[in-house]
Design an enzyme around this catalytic site. Structure first.
Site, short mmCIF file in Angstrom:
data_model
loop_
_atom_site.label_atom_id
_atom_site.label_comp_id
_atom_site.label_asym_id
_atom_site.label_seq_id
_atom_site.Cartn_x
_atom_site.Cartn_y
_atom_site.Cartn_z
N ALA A 44 0.87 -1.18 0.00
CA ALA A 44 0.00 0.00 0.00
C ALA A 44 0.90 1.23 0.00
O ALA A 44 2.08 1.14 0.35
CB ALA A 44 -0.85 -0.01 1.26
N GLY A 73 0.63 -5.16 0.81
CA GLY A 73 -0.51 -5.17 -0.13
C GLY A 73 -0.13 -5.74 -1.48
O GLY A 73 -0.98 -6.29 -2.18
N1 T1G Z 1 4.68 3.38 0.09
C1 T1G Z 1 5.20 4.59 -0.24
N2 T1G Z 1 6.52 4.83 -0.52
C2 T1G Z 1 7.33 3.78 -0.46
C3 T1G Z 1 6.88 2.47 -0.12
C4 T1G Z 1 5.48 2.29 0.15
N3 T1G Z 1 4.97 1.09 0.45
N4 T1G Z 1 7.94 1.64 -0.14
C5 T1G Z 1 9.01 2.39 -0.49
N5 T1G Z 1 8.65 3.67 -0.68
C6 T1G Z 1 9.52 4.78 -1.11
C7 T1G Z 1 10.64 5.09 -0.11
O1 T1G Z 1 10.21 5.97 0.87
C8 T1G Z 1 11.69 5.72 -1.03
O2 T1G Z 1 11.30 7.04 -1.27
C9 T1G Z 1 11.53 4.93 -2.32
O3 T1G Z 1 10.20 4.36 -2.27
C10 T1G Z 1 12.51 3.82 -2.48
O4 T1G Z 1 12.49 3.01 -1.32
C11 T1G Z 1 -2.80 -3.06 3.15
C12 T1G Z 1 -1.05 -2.09 5.12
C13 T1G Z 1 10.38 -2.07 -1.45
C14 T1G Z 1 12.20 -3.27 -0.32
O5 T1G Z 1 6.47 -2.35 4.19
O6 T1G Z 1 10.65 -2.33 2.23
O7 T1G Z 1 0.89 -2.83 2.30
O8 T1G Z 1 13.23 8.19 -0.28
O9 T1G Z 1 14.81 3.51 -0.55
O10 T1G Z 1 16.08 0.02 -0.77
O11 T1G Z 1 -1.74 -4.87 4.03
O12 T1G Z 1 11.27 0.27 0.10
O13 T1G Z 1 13.15 7.77 -2.71
O14 T1G Z 1 11.55 9.40 -1.65
O15 T1G Z 1 13.46 1.65 0.52
O16 T1G Z 1 15.18 -0.48 -3.09
C15 T1G Z 1 3.95 -2.78 3.24
C16 T1G Z 1 8.20 -1.01 2.31
C17 T1G Z 1 3.21 -1.48 3.23
C18 T1G Z 1 7.51 -2.30 2.07
C19 T1G Z 1 12.65 -1.24 -1.74
N6 T1G Z 1 5.14 -2.66 2.43
N7 T1G Z 1 9.27 -0.76 1.36
O17 T1G Z 1 13.81 -0.98 -1.06
O18 T1G Z 1 14.28 1.43 -1.86
S1 T1G Z 1 1.81 -1.56 4.28
C20 T1G Z 1 6.32 -2.44 3.00
C21 T1G Z 1 10.44 -1.44 1.44
C22 T1G Z 1 0.70 -2.51 3.41
C23 T1G Z 1 -1.47 -3.69 3.34
C24 T1G Z 1 -0.51 -2.93 4.15
C25 T1G Z 1 11.51 -1.02 0.50
C26 T1G Z 1 11.63 -1.92 -0.76
P1 T1G Z 1 12.35 8.15 -1.50
P2 T1G Z 1 13.82 2.41 -0.69
P3 T1G Z 1 14.94 -0.02 -1.74
#
Ligand code: T1G
Ligand code: NAD
Length: 711
Positions: free
Chosen positions: A73, A112
């Protein structure tokens, strides 16, 4: 047939779909990580509707553009007014689609993103893919069917482990778990996904809904897995809100029909959304990414970083050497003499011997790694290295002598860094011919473990030298925070102040054990007196002695710590400090003799002790931390409050679910913090001086977060 659903005036095509033969290829293209923002959700819903209504479509393939499938998400949307369709609705549309839906996964399929894939009927994962439900790390739970579909697909035990750990599973493991059906071989997810979809169509493969999967058929085993996870979570989740909600949601998967389970999942999800822990953990997520964006890393590229040198093989030098060897760098260590060099090398080897003993490293791997380590007592050994980190005694004259040697031998362009904790790096830089190449790299002990690295920026340093510090942090998998030059930089400077507040409370009547207990209840792994015993009271004592000459005579000075150190009680390394550590125990016992010392000091200082509630202890402790944090930002030692937060999350054990001291201040309200400080100042106006920044923000009705955004 093709389509895209961009809202007018926004970036085009977050979701595009096109029929290729009988397959509707749906591409999610929402940089940087294809997060499921509202436009993506609308696009997916439109694509499925298009597939349902087009008789030419036999199957659907979902694929991500860029480096990932879908990273979840859009975390930035949490806490805002939800926009339809919701993600559960999009998942339901995918799952109930009459045509087989294939999720072709590369890179991240997280949260998500994995829930979308679980709603699909077939899943293919490419090498390097990472699949997981890491919502717990954000104070949440999988809120779009993950808690209901995953247990049905892979069983309660595996699903619970994934959701409570938040870890990512690789493609092969995901297949062995049953999360995916097919492993891709090459690099082109689109082609491999299409081929798989065509194969399914040719085989007249039916739609297969995860909601109907039989992973929970063995009720007894499922129940046993649930109870085991409940017990484990109760033990491990130390005050965290969402882990137990995950258990409750999965219990519904075992005991209720799918739709009822989904309804409960949504309720529990909304409870997590409402919890302040969600805000704290999401703040930490984004803050850790924002700290990487320093003015110098935007302005300059790092210098070459293919080899490293370390001066000093003591506690820090050896730890830094291990961190660099672990990162694959060749390391040269220089020590004063052969004996010290041998000790330094032994420090390094001891770390790897420990890993070999625990079967976490083979002897061959250790040998290959140590082959990149060399030692010398001559500085000439540094002639070709790209960066040198000095970690010798904390004495200005000794450090200047070392930098004079580095200035003599190092090649032009080499980065010359110091690991000093407190000394003036501008003075060190000014002492050599190339001040622009001098940087502070403040590691934390143990340097091969602690994540935090303060990148200390002296006045004359070149931007590409700072950028090289950040690049080194990335290589060493450290969390870098840019700090200005002052006594103690960001972390130790603020630590010194809230430690004083703790000492004041101790002299005024609270026992060190009460204070530690209050700090642990707040969420810290240890209280300040336990930390002092772990790090060694002698380090603080040396600092107090160094500062004695310049200490403000009007400022209150609590001498209890000095009395304890004068007895040689430095903590764990001397089997007693504030606590007793019989036979080298790691957890100390309260010491009646320490309490007697404290009583004697109270009488000497003319203090009538009083009692302190846990609430008052934490209000004073946090007020001191926040106020000095504000001063550090006000004086631009830290560029943003979030830099202070990340420093304390990764260097000082601050409870992550509170987001850091500045985020915590915003959560409780700056006006309350300022009111507390003004109240405390009535007894001690010298120590409790409200930070001008705090006063200004309260007057403007603003918060620290407003400064994070403005920078
Ligand atoms: N939403 C918004 N922005 C995100 C994002 C997300 N889910 N994930 C990453 N970003 C932005 C981050 O802030 C950065 O921004 C850029 O993308 C690159 O990220 C309903 C409730 C995918 C493994 O927990 O673990 O789904 O600094 O530097 O090292 O059940 O990002 O460039 O402006 O980390 O290559 C669950 C979170 C959400 C995964 C990539 N998902 N993301 O790593 O790049 S809750 C997560 C990560 C959800 C549902 C629920 C990592 C990555 P900027 P990065 P990376
Ligand atoms: P230490 O006493 O354990 O090690 C210092 C080493 O430097 C010794 O092995 C000594 O032989 C060597 N040395 C001294 N003079 C030298 C010279 N001229 N040339 C080569 N080697 C020389 O000290 P430490 O705890 O590792 O601290 C080192 C530095 O790191 C200090 O500046 C300290 O403030 C800083 N620091 C310490 C910690 C900590 O927790 N110990 C944390 C962060 C930073």
């Amino acid at each position: 047939m093709s389509g895209n659903t961009a809202t007018p005036g926004t970036s085009p095509e977050p979701v595009a779909f096109r029929r290729e033969g009988g397959i509707l290829v749906v591409t999610i293209d929402n940089p940087p990580v294809n997060a499921l923002g509202v436009d993506v959700r609308r696009g997916l819903a439109a694509a499925i509707a298009a597939a349902e209504s087009d008789p030419e479509v036999s199957a659907v393939m979902l694929v991500g553009a860029g480096r990932n499938f879908i990273a979840g998400a859009d975390i930035r949307e949490f806490g805002k007014t939800p926009q339809p369709p919701s993600l559960p609705e999009v998942c339901a549309a995918i799952e109930t689609c009459a045509k087989p839906v294939v999720a072709a996964i590369h890179g991240a399929a997280l949260g998500g993103g994995l829930e979308i894939a679980l709603a699909a009927h077939y899943r293919l994962a490419m090498p390097g893919a990472k699949l997981g439900l890491p919502e717990v790390a954000l104070g949440l739970l999988p809120g779009s069917g993950g808690t209901q579909r995953a247990p049905r697909l892979i069983g309660a035990k595996a699903a619970l482990e994934l959701m409570t750990s938040g870890r990512h599973a690789g493609a092969a493991e995901a297949q062995s778990l049953g999360l995916v059906d097919r492993l891709g071989g090459g690099t082109d997810v689109r082609e491999e996904g299409l081929a798989y979809a065509r194969e399914l169509v040719a085989a007249r493969a039916p739609v297969r809904r995860s909601r109907d999967a039989q992973g929970l058929a063995d009720a007894e085993a499922s129940r046993a897995a649930l109870e085991a996870a409940r017990a484990e979570t109760a033990k491990k989740s130390r005050g965290l809100f969402s882990p137990m909600k995950i258990i409750e949601a999965v219990e519904a998967a075992l005991t209720r029909p799918f739709d009822e389970g989904m309804a409960l999942e949504r309720q529990l999800f909304m409870q997590c959304i409402a919890s302040p822990q969600r805000a704290g953990l999401i703040h930490a997520f984004f803050a850790e990414r924002e700290v990487l964006k320093a003015p110098e890393t935007r302005a300059a590229k790092p210098r070459p970083l293919e080899s490293a040198g370390i001066v000093g093989g003591g506690t820090m030098g050896a730890g830094i050497a291990v961190a660099m060897l672990d990162a694959g760098l060749p390391v040269t260590m220089v020590e004063r003499d052969e004996t010290s060099l041998a000790r330094g090398r032994a420090h390094v080897e001891r770390v790897y011997d420990g890993l070999v003993k625990k079967n976490r490293m083979t002897l061959e791997a250790k040998a290959a790694l140590m082959a990149r380590f060399s030692g010398s007592t001559s500085y000439d050994a540094f002639a070709q290295v790209d960066i040198v980190v000095e970690a010798v005694f904390e004495d200005m004259a000794v450090k200047k002598a070392v930098f004079a040697e580095l200035d003599r031998v190092c090649k032009p362009g080499a980065v010359l860094a110091t690991n000093t904790s407190y000394l003036d790096i501008d003075e060190i830089a000014a002492s050599i011919s190339r001040p622009a190449d001098v940087l502070g790299l403040h590691f934390f002990s143990p340097a091969n473990i602690m994540k935090l690295l303060e990148i200390v920026v002296p006045a004359k340093v070149a931007a590409d030298v700072v950028a090289t510090g950040f690049e080194l942090a990335k290589r060493l998998k450290k969390v870098p925070v840019r700090a200005g030059v002052c006594d103690g930089f960001i972390g130790n400077r603020i630590l010194a102040v809230y430690r004083q507040a703790a000492d004041h409370m101790m002299e005024d009547g609270a026992s060190p054990y009460e204070i530690d207990r209050a700090v642990r209840s707040f969420g810290y792994p240890m209280g300040p007196f336990q930390v002092s015993d772990l790090a060694g009271g002698d380090i603080g004592w040396a600092t107090r002695k160094r500062k004695a000459a310049t200490r403000d005579p009007k400022a209150r000075y609590v001498q209890i710590a000095d009395r304890i150190c004068e007895r040689g009680w430095f903590g764990q390394k001397t089997q007693r400090g504030y606590y007793l550590y019989p036979e080298g125990a790691r957890v100390g016992e309260p010491d009646a003799e320490v309490l007697a010392i404290i009583d004697a000091e109270r009488q000497r200082a003319g203090v009538t002790p009083r009692s302190f509630s846990e609430d008052e202890i934490m209000r004073r402790y946090m007020a001191a931390m926040i106020n000095e944090g504000a001063n550090v930002v006000h004086q631009r030692i830290a560029l943003r409050p979030l830099d202070v937060d990340v420093t304390f999350l990764h260097g000082y054990g601050f409870p992550r679910f509170r987001g850091g001291p500045m985020k915590y201040a915003d959560t409780i309200g700056l006006a309350r913090v300022l009111a507390d400080i003004r109240e405390f100042a009535k007894q001690d106006p010298v120590f409790w001086k409200p930070s001008p920044l705090l006063v200004d923000l309260v007057e403007r009705g603003a918060d620290f977060a407003s400064l994070d955004r403005s920078e």
